[in-house]
Design a protein around this motif. Structure first.
Motif, short mmCIF file in Angstrom:
data_model
loop_
_atom_site.label_atom_id
_atom_site.label_comp_id
_atom_site.label_asym_id
_atom_site.label_seq_id
_atom_site.Cartn_x
_atom_site.Cartn_y
_atom_site.Cartn_z
N ARG A 176 61.08 50.99 -5.71
CA ARG A 176 61.78 52.26 -5.44
C ARG A 176 62.68 52.64 -6.63
N TYR A 198 50.10 57.28 -3.86
CA TYR A 198 50.10 55.82 -3.74
C TYR A 198 48.73 55.36 -3.28
N GLU A 204 46.55 52.58 -1.91
CA GLU A 204 46.79 51.38 -1.11
C GLU A 204 45.47 50.71 -0.75
N VAL A 236 56.41 49.31 -0.95
CA VAL A 236 55.57 50.41 -0.49
C VAL A 236 56.44 51.64 -0.25
N THR A 252 56.66 54.02 1.73
CA THR A 252 56.67 54.62 3.06
C THR A 252 57.99 55.32 3.32
N GLY A 253 57.91 56.57 3.75
CA GLY A 253 59.11 57.32 4.09
C GLY A 253 59.76 58.04 2.93
N GLU A 254 59.31 57.81 1.70
CA GLU A 254 59.87 58.51 0.55
C GLU A 254 59.27 59.92 0.50
N THR A 270 49.94 58.82 0.53
CA THR A 270 49.33 57.49 0.56
C THR A 270 47.85 57.64 0.84
#
Length: 179
Positions: free
Chosen positions: A93, A111, A113, A145, A147-149, A154
């Motif tokens: 991050r 991203y 994955e 990861v 997630t939530g940014e 993704t």
């Protein structure tokens, strides 16, 4: 406001661990969006490439000058009114936030994955890349990861490169990124 952002050039970083397809997907996105593409690995200082070639993981200190160089390229492109796509692992991050600051906030991430098994297989199939499969473990351990940014799409890499790029483009369109 999203309406304002649509009129600005976009910077997009295709991110993920080694072997996920950052370069291939980045090239497809750049072609689809009519943007320049920069291979982030090409911007690594020689000392970083040498270290990774020997199977030695990079530290935060190793990565910061590289991230700053990527940030400078993004900032310069946006300042000229040009969008850009860059491949960059952007594993933590703090790395992504550093790049967001450099870009002036107008930065999106795709991203990529995938499972460790699939990543290992893909890394083993690559020819002429300096990153050995042995470093995948350290990259996965370093990965935070996103997630939530905000501004992150993704995409699962268990697909063809074209399929991955198509999914990424759909996700970017939902964020207001257009060609």
């Amino acid at each position: 406001m999203p309406e304002e952002r649509l009129n600005k050039p976009h910077a997009i970083i295709v991110m993920g661990v080694s072997g996920c397809g950052k370069s291939s997907v980045g090239e497809r996105l750049a072609a689809a969006l009519h943007l320049a593409f920069i291979e982030g690995d090409a911007l690594h200082p020689a000392a970083n490439v040498e270290k990774m070639s020997k199977g030695i993981p990079l530290t935060d200190e190793d990565r910061m000058p590289w991230l700053d160089r990527i940030g400078e390229d993004i900032k310069a492109s946006l300042a000229k009114g040009d969008g850009i796509i860059v491949s960059c692992s952007a594993l933590k991050r703090i790395y992504r936030d550093r790049l967001r600051v450099a870009a002036g906030g107008n930065l999106f991430f795709v991203y990529l994955e995938g499972s460790k098994a699939l990543l290992t297989k893909r890394m083993g199939e690559r020819k002429g890349h300096f990153m050995p499969v042995s470093l995948l473990e350290s990259q996965l351990a370093t990965l935070e990861v996103p997630t939530g940014e905000a501004g992150v799409v993704t995409v699962d890499i268990d697909d063809t490169i074209d399929g991955i790029a198509t999914t990424a483009l759909k996700g970017l369109a939902l964020l207001g990124v257009t060609g």
